[in-house]
Structure formats: C-alpha cells, structure tokens
Design a protein around this motif. Sequence first.
Motif: not given
Length: 210
Positions: A68, A78-80, A93, A101, A104, A207
């Motif tokens: 990260c 960066r996604g989730l 988080h 992220f 999310a 992601t």
Amino acid sequence: MDGTLLKPVIDFAEMRRRVGLMPDQGDILDVINRWPEAERARAYATIAEIEEQALRDMALMPGALELCGFLDQRGIPRGLITRNVRRSVQHFHDFLGLVPFKPAITRECEFPYKPSPAALQHIASSWGVEIGQVLMVGDSVQDDVVSGNRAGAITVLLDHAARRGPESFSGERRPTHVVGSLTDLQDLLETSYTLLPPPFQKATVLTTQD
C-alpha cells in the motif's frame, strides 16, 4: 479483503453449516437472498456474528502495508471489492492505518457479486482510466480472476502455495500473472509495469479483492 489483504480467519464451510446450507447448494448470499424474510434475517444474523469475531481476529497479510505504501508513494489509486460489510471495511481501514482503499465496494452496494465485472468496471470509471489499465488482484480464480477477465483487466492470482502458473488454467479462469505473496506482487509491479498515476494514458492501476 480476506485471503488477499488479510489472513483468512473465517471458516466458510462452518459458516455454511451454521446458516443451514450444504456445500453444493450454490453461492451462500445468492441462496440466502431468495429465502423468506425471517429465514434470511436469521442467516444474516449468524453471518454477522461470525464476521464480528473475524474483526477481533484480524491480521494483515505479510507485505500488505509495504505494498500500500509503495502504491501511495507513486500516486497509484487502489480500490477494494469485498463481500464484507461497510463496518468491516471501516475496521480494516482503521487497522491498516494508511490511506483507505477508494472506492471500497461492499456487499451492501448495488453492484452484483463477483464474478460479475460491474464493480470493477465502476472502479475504473471512477478513476478515469481504461479497464485494461487496471490490475485485479485476488486469491480466488472463480471470483477474482474471472471477474477481472470478464471486465478486460489485467488479472493477478495470489496463490500462497505458489505451485501453479497461468498456464495451469484455461479460458476466463486463466490469470495474467500468478504470485505467491504481496511482496512478490510488488516485485512484479516494479519490474514488469510502468506505474503512472491517472490521468496519464499509459497508467497501470491496482484494485485488490476477497
């Protein structure tokens, strides 16, 4: 999150047993959502109890913090996409202690579950990048890799046993890459991709999944 960013602490076979589902009865959430309201509420209460314990047992995968930080330093979003609920993501988080992220996407959002590509396509759109510039990373061939391939993303299977290569799979189950750890993923990104933050047209963004 589970199995990719977090060590897997939920026994999903036990979850199915407690909810009242046999192994061959299909996707647990799809089946539960077709039940009468009272049965559905009971099942989700059981799942919530199990997930609450998982929050107390939460542990990061080796290399998660470093990965990260590596991406953040380069401005790579960066996604989730997770089947967890928003409360679990918020706890994650807080536990991570880094930039969240974003977006999310949880099971409480309107998108269909993986392997549907819809959530991943939404993430690419929200970042303003082409889907082919996104890396989809996860530990499930059926959910994560298939979802990414259907969307048109680059796919990375996190295989902790590190015994298989992409050639071990076929069709939409075949990932672009297989890595044995998040540390290996960071090495892959450093050596095989030029990472540029949006809105550059040549950007590759990441992601991560359950």
